[in-house]
Design a protein around this motif. Structure first.
Motif, mmCIF file in Angstrom:
data_model
loop_
_atom_site.group_PDB
_atom_site.id
_atom_site.type_symbol
_atom_site.label_atom_id
_atom_site.label_comp_id
_atom_site.label_asym_id
_atom_site.label_seq_id
_atom_site.Cartn_x
_atom_site.Cartn_y
_atom_site.Cartn_z
ATOM 1 N N ASP A 40 0.922 -1.265 -0.135
ATOM 2 C CA ASP A 40 -0.222 0.049 -0.051
ATOM 3 C C ASP A 40 0.974 1.031 0.079
ATOM 4 O O ASP A 40 1.856 1.482 0.773
ATOM 5 N N VAL A 41 0.603 2.049 -0.883
ATOM 6 C CA VAL A 41 1.331 3.445 -0.899
ATOM 7 C C VAL A 41 0.286 4.488 -0.559
ATOM 8 O O VAL A 41 -0.675 4.728 -1.263
ATOM 9 N N VAL A 42 0.529 5.088 0.507
ATOM 10 C CA VAL A 42 -0.312 6.262 1.110
ATOM 11 C C VAL A 42 0.055 7.574 0.939
ATOM 12 O O VAL A 42 1.304 7.860 0.915
ATOM 13 N N LEU A 43 -0.857 8.394 0.195
ATOM 14 C CA LEU A 43 -0.538 9.801 -0.018
ATOM 15 C C LEU A 43 -1.527 10.559 0.963
ATOM 16 O O LEU A 43 -2.912 10.412 0.690
ATOM 17 N N VAL A 44 -1.264 11.584 1.833
ATOM 18 C CA VAL A 44 -1.919 12.294 2.574
ATOM 19 C C VAL A 44 -1.800 13.980 2.082
ATOM 20 O O VAL A 44 -0.741 14.421 1.931
ATOM 21 N N GLY A 45 -3.035 14.504 1.974
ATOM 22 C CA GLY A 45 -3.133 15.921 1.849
ATOM 23 C C GLY A 45 -3.557 16.550 2.842
ATOM 24 O O GLY A 45 -4.510 16.229 3.297
ATOM 25 N N SER A 46 -2.695 17.647 3.069
ATOM 26 C CA SER A 46 -3.281 18.580 4.181
ATOM 27 C C SER A 46 -3.247 20.223 3.775
ATOM 28 O O SER A 46 -2.455 20.472 2.993
ATOM 29 N N VAL A 47 -3.943 20.891 4.744
ATOM 30 C CA VAL A 47 -4.142 22.254 4.679
ATOM 31 C C VAL A 47 -3.888 23.069 5.768
ATOM 32 O O VAL A 47 -4.784 22.368 6.742
ATOM 33 N N GLY A 48 -2.946 23.709 6.141
ATOM 34 C CA GLY A 48 -2.508 23.946 7.432
ATOM 35 C C GLY A 48 -2.428 23.484 8.355
ATOM 36 O O GLY A 48 -3.007 23.641 9.434
ATOM 37 N N GLY A 49 -1.894 22.284 8.252
ATOM 38 C CA GLY A 49 -1.695 21.277 9.275
ATOM 39 C C GLY A 49 -2.746 20.336 9.528
ATOM 40 O O GLY A 49 -2.646 19.355 10.344
ATOM 41 N N GLU A 50 -3.955 20.445 8.827
ATOM 42 C CA GLU A 50 -5.176 19.530 8.986
ATOM 43 C C GLU A 50 -5.043 18.667 7.805
ATOM 44 O O GLU A 50 -5.229 19.059 6.754
ATOM 45 N N GLU A 51 -5.197 17.306 8.073
ATOM 46 C CA GLU A 51 -5.423 16.294 7.035
ATOM 47 C C GLU A 51 -7.031 16.463 6.506
ATOM 48 O O GLU A 51 -7.858 16.555 7.138
ATOM 49 N N VAL A 52 -6.825 16.851 5.281
ATOM 50 C CA VAL A 52 -8.110 17.092 4.552
ATOM 51 C C VAL A 52 -8.558 15.719 3.399
ATOM 52 O O VAL A 52 -9.657 15.654 2.921
ATOM 53 N N TRP A 53 -7.388 14.825 3.016
ATOM 54 C CA TRP A 53 -7.568 14.271 2.074
ATOM 55 C C TRP A 53 -6.762 12.878 2.348
ATOM 56 O O TRP A 53 -5.545 13.172 2.678
#
Length: 298
Positions: free
Chosen positions: A144-157
């Motif tokens: 599994d390859v995990v990709l995390v998107g954050s805005v201002g330190g908050e995970e949004v995706w």
């Protein structure tokens, strides 16, 4: 995440910018040449996470992507678009010498995306990627390859892509479902998928794998003609479901039979959140589920 995965300590490497995918594909192809690609692969995923911060949304890129995949032109990012934005970072991870599965010939067998809240085109995202859960499969190994998107330190995706590397493994492992296939649901729409989808999606995704764009390239990997990219298929299904999508949700798909170009496919969905793409014989190209999620705590 399993308990063993939770104990993994990863070093963090911050990149100055999103990598250029072209150079990474060339690295992968070079490593597949005789005498260069036969090195022993690592027994575990690399204990590293890659990150890049302050990635803006290119609105012209977003509009082109929306058109290719069938989304409405809006300022809200489709669930699959952050995958496109951050994929070169994941590609950098997957082309590293210590990645346990070689990129050439890898099969994308599943993808799960969680949208915690709507993401606007005027936001900038920080991306982090890492690999986990390397496990045996009856045709090789999966990771599994995990990709995390954050805005201002908050995970949004968050996106989790499952990749299969075909190889012979003693004793096998997780096995494919060999039970009788259920009858295909009645199609609510039929789509003609033209060969141009392969090249158009390559342009907007940056993924120029020749199995999607070239008859010769497809034949080198055992396909008689190019096949549609699985993430295009997922995006096209989400575009059809767009009026029904909540603000926060998880969409999980399994990629089944390759979708040759050109083809006519049947799309079906249920009120409970299941959806699928089938060929004219009722065989599945993609099976998916959609479920609403609560908003992430602030």
């Amino acid at each position: 995440m399993t308990a063993s995965a939770a104990r993994v300590v990863r070093s963090r490497v911050e990149l100055a910018q999103v990598p250029a995918p072209g150079a990474l594909y060339r690295r992968a192809l070079l490593g597949a040449l005789p005498g260069l690609g036969g090195r022993r692969r690592a027994p575990q995923p690399p204990s590293v996470e890659l990150t890049v911060t302050g990635v803006p949304v290119d609105r012209s890129h977003l509009a082109a992507y929306d058109r290719v995949c069938g989304f409405r032109l809006t300022d809200r990012l489709p669930a699959t678009f952050p995958h496109i934005m951050g994929f070169p970072l994941a590609l950098r991870l997957m082309t590293a010498p210590d990645f346990p599965i070689p990129l050439t010939g890898v099969v994308h067998v599943g993808n799960r995306i969680t949208v915690h809240r709507p993401i606007s085109a005027d936001e900038t995202l920080d991306f982090t990627t890492y690999a986990e859960n390397l496990r045996p499969h009856d045709r090789g190994r999966q990771v599994d390859v995990v990709l995390v998107g954050s805005v201002g330190g908050e995970e949004v995706w968050r996106g989790v892509s499952t990749y299969l590397g075909k190889e012979r493994t003693p004793g096998g492992g997780e096995r494919r479902d060999r039970a009788e296939r259920a009858p295909a649901p009645a199609a609510s729409a039929r789509w003609r998928v033209e060969p141009s989808v392969g090249t158009a999606y390559a342009r907007v995704s940056g993924d120029h794998n020749p199995i999607h764009t070239s008859r010769l390239g497809a034949r080198l990997f055992g396909f008689r003609r190019p096949i549609a990219h699985g993430m295009w298929s997922k995006a096209r299904c989400l575009a059809a479901l767009e009026p029904r999508l909540p603000d926060a949700y998880t969409v999980d798909v399994a990629f089944k039979l390759p979708l040759p170009l050109p083809s006519t496919v049947g799309f079906s969905s249920t009120p409970t959140g299941d959806f699928a793409l089938h060929d004219s014989h009722g065989r599945p190209h993609l099976l998916g589920t959609l479920r609403e999620e609560g908003r992430a705590a602030s």
